[in-house]
Design an enzyme around this catalytic site. Structure first.
Site, mmCIF file in Angstrom:
data_model
loop_
_atom_site.group_PDB
_atom_site.id
_atom_site.type_symbol
_atom_site.label_atom_id
_atom_site.label_comp_id
_atom_site.label_asym_id
_atom_site.label_seq_id
_atom_site.Cartn_x
_atom_site.Cartn_y
_atom_site.Cartn_z
ATOM 1 N N ASP A 10 0.887 -1.168 0.000
ATOM 2 C CA ASP A 10 0.000 0.000 0.000
ATOM 3 C C ASP A 10 0.927 1.221 0.000
ATOM 4 O O ASP A 10 2.116 1.109 0.311
ATOM 5 C CB ASP A 10 -0.859 -0.049 1.284
ATOM 6 N N ASP A 12 -0.176 5.162 0.855
ATOM 7 C CA ASP A 12 -0.413 6.202 1.871
ATOM 8 C C ASP A 12 -0.547 5.601 3.262
ATOM 9 O O ASP A 12 -1.405 4.779 3.499
ATOM 10 C CB ASP A 12 -1.670 6.992 1.497
#
Ligand code: XBP
Ligand code: MG
Length: 258
Positions: A10, A12
């Site tokens: 991922d 952020d």
């Protein structure tokens, strides 16, 4: 037994803490530039993060706080314009070096590359943001290190839907059991688990109180030699940072239990 073949990250909150001092600032700069009175302070933004995707988040905010604007026929056009402005501002913040990678991220990615593990990204954020962050905070050619980069609107449903992870797995041509995902939020973990991926969570500033049931382990971060990571849940086996051996151990244990 399915050996670990790929790591899926991922962005952020996982690669870098981009939300409070990055995306949020970029949103406010876009609102001001567009002459909109909206301003998202840190606390409000933490609540709005329940909705993934910047365009979806702005629409959610309008539904709660600016229904008149939401009702205007040109609302969708306005949201797309605001998001383009916001993305330009975010990219500039990243290029100014304002958003460094979180502890241990660069070292683990470099070690994984050296060991021949395949790398991918599965994120709700926009592709321009991923490219800027990898170039500015990891290496100028870092985009090429990731075989697959799944970002933003390439899938109809954003996290917590599994779509972006399924999109990445399909292009890797790997079963979920041969991979390990890295996430930071409830929405992200729901998405990766729904795609069948063993997932390691590193909590971020906005997600400390999230429900991380189902994660292989829940850590403060990936750790650095001079800055040990802490395990909220999971056994670091006496280590102070996450290395490939620890990942392989957690991965094999998770596969055994499936
Ligand atoms: C986080 C998100 C994104 C960012 C903003 O994505 O939900 O919407 O907050 O980026 P992830 P955009 O944790 O999956 O990386 O404005 O480009 O959506
Ligand atoms: Mg995240």
């Amino acid at each position: 037994m399915t050996n670990l073949q790929a790591l899926i990250f991922d962005v952020d909150g996982t690669l870098a803490d981009t939300e409070r001092d990055g995306h949020r600032i970029a949103f406010n700069m876009a609102f001001e530039e567009a002459g909109l009175s909206w301003r998202w302070d840190a606390a409000l933004y933490g609540e709005l993060l329940a909705v993934t995707g910047g365009k979806e988040r702005m629409t959610h905010y309008a539904r709660l706080h600016d229904p008149q604007l939401l009702a205007r026929p040109e609302f969708d056009t306005l949201i797309r314009k605001l998001h383009t402005l916001k993305t330009q501002h975010f990219v500039h913040l990243v290029q100014a070096g304002r958003l460094p990678l979180r502890p241990g991220v660069a070292a683990l990615i470099r070690a994984a590359r050296a060991a021949g593990l395949r790398l991918a990204i599965a994120t709700t954020t926009s592709p321009e943001n991923v490219a800027a962050l990898l170039r500015a905070s990891l290496a100028p050619d870092a985009e090429s290190w990731f075989e697959v980069i799944g970002a933003g609107d390439v899938v109809p449903a954003k996290k917590p839907a599994p779509d972006i992870y399924l999109w990445v797995l399909e292009r890797l041509g790997l079963p979920a059991a041969a991979c390990l995902a890295f996430e930071d939020s409830y929405n992200g973990l729901r998405a990766s688990l729904a795609a069948g991926l063993p997932t390691l969570v590193t909590e971020s500033e906005y997600t400390l109180d999230h429900d991380f049931s189902g994660a292989l382990a829940v850590l403060s971060d990936l750790g650095e030699p001079d800055r040990p990571c802490r395990a909220r849940r999971g056994d670091l086996r006496g280590k102070s940072l996450v290395d490939l051996d620890l990942l392989r151990l957690w991965h094999s244990e998770s596969i055994k239990h499936h």
